[in-house]
Design a protein around this motif. Structure first.
Motif, short mmCIF file in Angstrom:
data_model
loop_
_atom_site.label_atom_id
_atom_site.label_comp_id
_atom_site.label_asym_id
_atom_site.label_seq_id
_atom_site.Cartn_x
_atom_site.Cartn_y
_atom_site.Cartn_z
N GLU A 284 -4.15 32.35 -7.26
CA GLU A 284 -3.72 31.76 -5.99
C GLU A 284 -3.31 32.80 -4.97
OE1 GLU A 284 -0.61 28.92 -6.82
OE2 GLU A 284 -1.97 27.60 -7.93
N GLU B 4 -4.20 31.12 -13.34
CA GLU B 4 -4.32 30.28 -12.14
C GLU B 4 -3.29 30.65 -11.09
OE1 GLU B 4 -4.23 26.21 -13.40
OE2 GLU B 4 -6.19 26.35 -14.36
N ARG B 5 -2.07 30.92 -11.50
CA ARG B 5 -1.01 31.27 -10.55
C ARG B 5 -1.33 32.58 -9.84
NH1 ARG B 5 3.72 28.82 -11.72
NH2 ARG B 5 3.30 29.16 -13.91
N TYR B 6 -1.82 33.55 -10.59
CA TYR B 6 -2.13 34.86 -9.99
C TYR B 6 -3.39 34.78 -9.13
CZ TYR B 6 1.63 37.13 -12.53
OH TYR B 6 2.87 37.51 -12.98
N GLN C 181 -0.25 34.47 -15.77
CA GLN C 181 -0.79 33.12 -15.81
C GLN C 181 -1.96 33.11 -14.84
OE1 GLN C 181 -1.30 30.30 -14.00
NE2 GLN C 181 -0.69 28.56 -15.23
N GLU D 216 7.50 34.61 -17.95
CA GLU D 216 6.05 34.50 -17.99
C GLU D 216 5.48 35.73 -17.28
OE1 GLU D 216 3.53 31.68 -15.42
OE2 GLU D 216 3.88 30.58 -17.29
N MET E 5 8.31 31.64 -9.16
CA MET E 5 7.77 32.97 -9.03
C MET E 5 7.59 33.28 -7.55
SD MET E 5 4.50 34.55 -11.05
CE MET E 5 5.31 34.41 -12.63
N PRO F 18 8.84 37.34 -11.04
CA PRO F 18 8.77 36.16 -11.90
C PRO F 18 10.14 35.51 -12.08
CG PRO F 18 7.85 38.10 -13.00
CD PRO F 18 8.53 38.56 -11.76
#
Length: 181
Positions: free
Chosen positions: A37, A33-35, A31, A28, A1, A16
């Motif tokens: 960050e 946790e990823r966002y 998500q 996906e 991503m 993505p």
């Protein structure tokens, strides 16, 4: 991503990873946790879906109170999506950023609370999705005229199809006067 910061702080283009084969595709779309960050830490409380035909322009919208952050994407067709910085204390106040979002590219645009938003449909039909950080409050809904010459947004379409409220939305100068700017 991939994540790309736009020239406007708080507007992020998200690309993505798309997995496709002869059966179709998988992507996906969220998500936590990823966002988080990349700084998207707001809770999402409402999802919206609109379907529009070619030439429909929705915007520029915002809420005077209960400002909504929006994670937007397209699942069918394409749109030209625009965010306008209407935060008076921002160094990019009055600037806009636009990008094509489509079912083909599967890109998303994060627009943090406090910005105006709009899109124009550039395909025959488009399905547009909004993931919002606050609820819709019609009593606080407001807008800025899509064709304001001070903003000079190139919407990538001619003869847009508009709602009655978008036809009569105030200019950016009127918006500024209302804030005593």
């Amino acid at each position: 991503m991939e994540f790309e910061q736009s020239p406007i702080q708080g507007v992020i283009l998200i690309k993505p990873k798309v997995f496709g084969d002869n059966r179709g595709l998988f992507v996906e779309t969220w998500q936590k946790e990823r966002y988080e960050e990349i700084g998207i830490t707001y809770p999402f409380v409402q999802d919206n879906h609109s379907r529009s035909v070619y030439g429909v322009l929705r915007g520029l919208h915002y809420q005077r109170e209960h400002a909504q952050g929006k994670l937007v994407s397209v699942s069918l067709g394409s749109v030209y999506d625009v965010a306008v910085d209407i935060r008076p204390d921002s160094p990019t106040f009055g600037k806009w950023y636009g990008v094509e979002l489509s079912a083909e590219n599967q890109w998303q645009l994060w627009i943090e609370p406090g910005l105006a938003h709009g899109f124009a449909v550039t395909s025959e039909t488009a399905h547009f999705h909004y993931k919002c950080t606050d609820y819709y409050f019609p009593q606080y809904e407001a807008g800025i005229h899509f064709a304001d010459p001070d903003l000079a947004i190139d919407w990538k379409i001619s003869s847009p199809v508009l709602s009655e409220k978008d036809k009569v939305a105030p200019s950016f100068k009127q918006f500024c006067r209302a804030l005593d700017l």
